[in-house]
Design a protein around this motif. Structure first.
Motif, PDB file in Angstrom:
ATOM      1  N   THR A 317      10.010  22.347 -20.989  1.00 53.88           N
ATOM      2  CA  THR A 317      11.099  21.584 -21.601  1.00 53.88           C
ATOM      3  C   THR A 317      12.325  21.650 -20.708  1.00 53.88           C
ATOM      4  O   THR A 317      12.697  22.727 -20.242  1.00 53.88           O
ATOM      5  CB  THR A 317      11.435  22.144 -22.996  1.00 53.88           C
ATOM      6  N   VAL A 318      12.954  20.503 -20.491  1.00 47.64           N
ATOM      7  CA  VAL A 318      14.112  20.426 -19.603  1.00 47.64           C
ATOM      8  C   VAL A 318      15.390  20.352 -20.427  1.00 47.64           C
ATOM      9  O   VAL A 318      15.482  19.587 -21.393  1.00 47.64           O
ATOM     10  CB  VAL A 318      14.007  19.196 -18.676  1.00 47.64           C
ATOM     11  N   HIS A 319      16.385  21.140 -20.034  1.00 48.97           N
ATOM     12  CA  HIS A 319      17.717  21.098 -20.635  1.00 48.97           C
ATOM     13  C   HIS A 319      18.642  20.516 -19.572  1.00 48.97           C
ATOM     14  O   HIS A 319      19.069  21.227 -18.653  1.00 48.97           O
ATOM     15  CB  HIS A 319      18.165  22.486 -21.072  1.00 48.97           C
ATOM     16  N   GLY A 320      18.942  19.197 -19.662  1.00 45.92           N
ATOM     17  CA  GLY A 320      19.591  18.509 -18.554  1.00 45.92           C
ATOM     18  C   GLY A 320      21.025  18.108 -18.811  1.00 45.92           C
ATOM     19  O   GLY A 320      21.437  17.914 -19.963  1.00 45.92           O
ATOM     20  N   ASP A 321      21.775  17.952 -17.715  1.00 45.42           N
ATOM     21  CA  ASP A 321      23.124  17.406 -17.830  1.00 45.42           C
ATOM     22  C   ASP A 321      23.011  15.893 -18.059  1.00 45.42           C
ATOM     23  O   ASP A 321      21.920  15.321 -18.120  1.00 45.42           O
ATOM     24  CB  ASP A 321      23.960  17.746 -16.604  1.00 45.42           C
ATOM     25  N   GLU A 322      24.152  15.218 -18.160  1.00 42.23           N
ATOM     26  CA  GLU A 322      24.134  13.800 -18.516  1.00 42.23           C
ATOM     27  C   GLU A 322      23.366  12.974 -17.498  1.00 42.23           C
ATOM     28  O   GLU A 322      22.567  12.094 -17.853  1.00 42.23           O
ATOM     29  CB  GLU A 322      25.573  13.293 -18.650  1.00 42.23           C
ATOM     30  N   ARG A 323      23.580  13.254 -16.208  1.00 40.95           N
ATOM     31  CA  ARG A 323      22.893  12.457 -15.187  1.00 40.95           C
ATOM     32  C   ARG A 323      21.389  12.739 -15.189  1.00 40.95           C
ATOM     33  O   ARG A 323      20.584  11.831 -14.989  1.00 40.95           O
ATOM     34  CB  ARG A 323      23.502  12.738 -13.813  1.00 40.95           C
ATOM     35  N   MET A 324      20.998  13.957 -15.434  1.00 38.70           N
ATOM     36  CA  MET A 324      19.575  14.276 -15.507  1.00 38.70           C
ATOM     37  C   MET A 324      18.934  13.581 -16.705  1.00 38.70           C
ATOM     38  O   MET A 324      17.820  13.042 -16.614  1.00 38.70           O
ATOM     39  CB  MET A 324      19.393  15.798 -15.603  1.00 38.70           C
ATOM     40  N   ARG A 325      19.640  13.558 -17.827  1.00 32.92           N
ATOM     41  CA  ARG A 325      19.093  12.907 -19.024  1.00 32.92           C
ATOM     42  C   ARG A 325      18.940  11.405 -18.839  1.00 32.92           C
ATOM     43  O   ARG A 325      18.137  10.764 -19.509  1.00 32.92           O
ATOM     44  CB  ARG A 325      19.969  13.200 -20.249  1.00 32.92           C
ATOM     45  N   GLY A 326      19.707  10.842 -17.898  1.00 30.91           N
ATOM     46  CA  GLY A 326      19.588   9.410 -17.611  1.00 30.91           C
ATOM     47  C   GLY A 326      18.240   9.015 -17.061  1.00 30.91           C
ATOM     48  O   GLY A 326      17.879   7.824 -17.078  1.00 30.91           O
ATOM     49  N   TYR A 327      17.480   9.978 -16.571  1.00 31.29           N
ATOM     50  CA  TYR A 327      16.145   9.696 -16.039  1.00 31.29           C
ATOM     51  C   TYR A 327      15.043   9.937 -17.075  1.00 31.29           C
ATOM     52  O   TYR A 327      13.856   9.814 -16.758  1.00 31.29           O
ATOM     53  CB  TYR A 327      15.872  10.577 -14.815  1.00 31.29           C
ATOM     54  N   ALA A 328      15.416  10.273 -18.302  1.00 30.72           N
ATOM     55  CA  ALA A 328      14.418  10.664 -19.300  1.00 30.72           C
ATOM     56  C   ALA A 328      13.624   9.481 -19.831  1.00 30.72           C
ATOM     57  O   ALA A 328      12.462   9.628 -20.215  1.00 30.72           O
ATOM     58  CB  ALA A 328      15.099  11.393 -20.455  1.00 30.72           C
ATOM     59  N   ASP A 329      14.233   8.271 -19.875  1.00 32.23           N
ATOM     60  CA  ASP A 329      13.537   7.103 -20.398  1.00 32.23           C
ATOM     61  C   ASP A 329      12.303   6.809 -19.549  1.00 32.23           C
ATOM     62  O   ASP A 329      12.378   6.723 -18.320  1.00 32.23           O
ATOM     63  CB  ASP A 329      14.458   5.884 -20.404  1.00 32.23           C
ATOM     64  N   GLY A 330      11.172   6.671 -20.215  1.00 32.42           N
ATOM     65  CA  GLY A 330       9.937   6.401 -19.512  1.00 32.42           C
ATOM     66  C   GLY A 330       9.263   7.638 -18.957  1.00 32.42           C
ATOM     67  O   GLY A 330       8.170   7.553 -18.389  1.00 32.42           O
ATOM     68  N   SER A 331       9.907   8.798 -19.109  1.00 33.90           N
ATOM     69  CA  SER A 331       9.329  10.040 -18.599  1.00 33.90           C
ATOM     70  C   SER A 331       8.476  10.700 -19.671  1.00 33.90           C
ATOM     71  O   SER A 331       8.669  10.485 -20.876  1.00 33.90           O
ATOM     72  CB  SER A 331      10.447  10.994 -18.177  1.00 33.90           C
ATOM     73  N   LYS A 332       7.541  11.520 -19.237  1.00 32.27           N
ATOM     74  CA  LYS A 332       6.736  12.304 -20.172  1.00 32.27           C
ATOM     75  C   LYS A 332       7.496  13.520 -20.687  1.00 32.27           C
ATOM     76  O   LYS A 332       7.050  14.187 -21.623  1.00 32.27           O
ATOM     77  CB  LYS A 332       5.468  12.791 -19.484  1.00 32.27           C
TER      78      LYS A 332
END
Length: 450
Positions: A317-332
């Motif tokens: 499980t990833v705990h990401g900053d705002e820019r990291m969370r921007g890549y979450a769409d479409g990710s597993k």
């Protein structure tokens, strides 16, 4: 190496239940009826006996220990099963239970580590430096054992054998205080160790389990100044902090592992994914597992989607900053919002904090703020970036294009380690045999007077 006087504060309980007491100013550390003090006195006598022994005597004892561990595997695993069953009944996390568990395969690996320690050079008597002074005096500085070493550690019974092997090889007696969660395992292991050591002609009291499971036994060990030469805490942050702050015995501070992997702007994407997943997921419950991922913004578009999918496949499980969370769409991947608590956390689980940074210097600034000083890695194809990262990051180990999981005494060729010191005095990084010695000077003259 640090030493602290008494202080009044509340008791601290480690995550695995190894309670460490607060200072008790009225305590008398050397009451003759105390089982802990009596054990320390026996250890002192044993230390005096084994300090001058030749390498052959110590190696014979270590090889006997390795053979005994394998011969008595069933006895050890039976005792370990009691501990793991009790831990599960108490709702202990599976990562902690993994650290607690001893299988026949793990016991064989532990025995192999003991044989490796036996094969290593003996540090005792090594000349660190020497010269003939202008006045004709011969001066030599040589390695000598520390004496009586106390180890306070949590639910990792393999530490019992690792610590005993390294202490014996370096001519020290050892007092072992594991957590109550591993009491049956440690009792069985120490019985095997003592029998093997005594059978090889060394004093059985060179290896002892600290008597008792209560907080008082830890407190007495921390206050046995003059009987115990050094304490080494090995475990979670609360355990280490309490021993450092409350012990009157000198302490070598081993540290927690809030380790970072930084993926540079210039990087090999396949290598970076492999190193990240290995650093985090190969064995997440250990101190050299990565807890934070930092990615240069110029590499983020190409790297982060691949990294998130790879981490998801590994169950992370990833705990990401705002820019990291921007890549979450479409990710597993499951990507949660990171907080300051995440940047500071040694998860010891299938979790990782992650952020996109603007530069290498920003990555270094993040590491300087949040790292525990254990291990940091850079993945880069730029020699200039690697050189700058290794110059600026001040941790015990800085890895270039290699997993954080290599910070380990065995991997470094030191044999089993007794801990990873994150302090800067006497010992730093994985502590092998030389770190369990001190030095003394031998001055040889020919009737010289001053």
């Amino acid at each position: 190496m640090t030493s602290h006087s008494d202080s009044a504060s509340s008791s601290t309980v480690t995550p695995e239940g190894a309670a460490v007491p607060a200072a008790t100013p009225a305590a008398t550390p050397h009451e003759p009826t105390s089982p802990v003090v009596l054990a320390a006195r026996r250890a002192r006598l044993a230390a005096d006996e084994i300090a001058p022994l030749p390498r052959a005597a110590k190696d014979t004892a270590l090889l006997a220990v390795a053979d005994a561990l394998e011969a008595r595997t069933a006895e050890i695993t039976e005792a370990n099963a009691e501990d793991t069953a009790r831990a599960r009944a108490a709702g202990t996390s599976e990562t902690v239970i993994d650290r607690l568990t001893l299988t026949p395969e793990r016991i064989r690996a532990i025995a192999a580590d003991v044989r490796h320690v036996a094969a290593l050079p003996d540090p005792v008597g090594e000349v660190v430096r020497g010269s003939t002074l202008p006045n004709g005096i011969d001066l030599r500085q040589i390695r000598v054992p520390l004496g009586v070493v106390g180890i306070v550690y949590e639910a990792r019974p393999n530490v019992t054998v690792d610590a005993a092997a390294l202490c014996l090889k370096s001519g020290n007696a050892v007092l072992l205080r594991g957590s109550s969660s591993a009491y049956a395992s440690n009792t069985a292991l120490v019985a095997v160790l003592r029998d093997a050591v005594a059978g090889a002609g060394l004093p059985a009291d060179s290896v002892q389990l600290v008597p008792g499971e209560s907080r008082d036994s830890v407190r007495e060990l921390m206050r046995a100044r003059g009987l115990v030469d050094v304490l080494i805490p090995r475990g979670g942050a609360s355990l280490i902090r309490t021993v450092v702050e409350e012990s009157t015995v000198p302490v070598i501070e081993t540290g927690t592992g809030n380790c970072h992997v930084y993926v540079d702007a210039d990087t090999d994407l396949d290598m970076a994914v492999d190193i990240l997943v290995n650093s985090k997921a190969q064995r997440p419950s250990v101190c050299n597992a990565a807890e934070t991922l930092l990615v240069h913004r110029d590499a983020a578009d190409a790297f982060v989607p691949r990294a998130l999918d790879a981490l998801a496949e590994a169950g992370v499980t990833v705990h990401g900053d705002e820019r990291m969370r921007g890549y979450a769409d479409g990710s597993k991947a499951t990507v949660l919002a990171a907080t300051d608590e995440d940047w500071a956390t040694e998860y010891l689980s299938y979790d990782i904090a992650a952020a996109v940074v603007d530069s290498l210097d920003d990555a270094v600034a993040h590491i300087r703020r949040w790292s525990s000083g254990h291990t940091e890695a850079i993945v880069t194809t730029s020699q200039a970036a690697a050189r700058r990262f290794t110059q600026l990051v001040d941790s015990t180990t800085v890895a270039v294009n290699a997993s954080t999981r290599f910070t380990d005494g065995g991997q470094f060729g030191f044999g089993a380690e007794i801990g990873i010191s994150t302090q800067k005095l006497h010992a730093r990084g994985p502590m092998g045999l030389p770190e369990l010695t001190s030095t003394k000077y031998i001055v040889t003259g020919d009737g010289h007077t001053r």
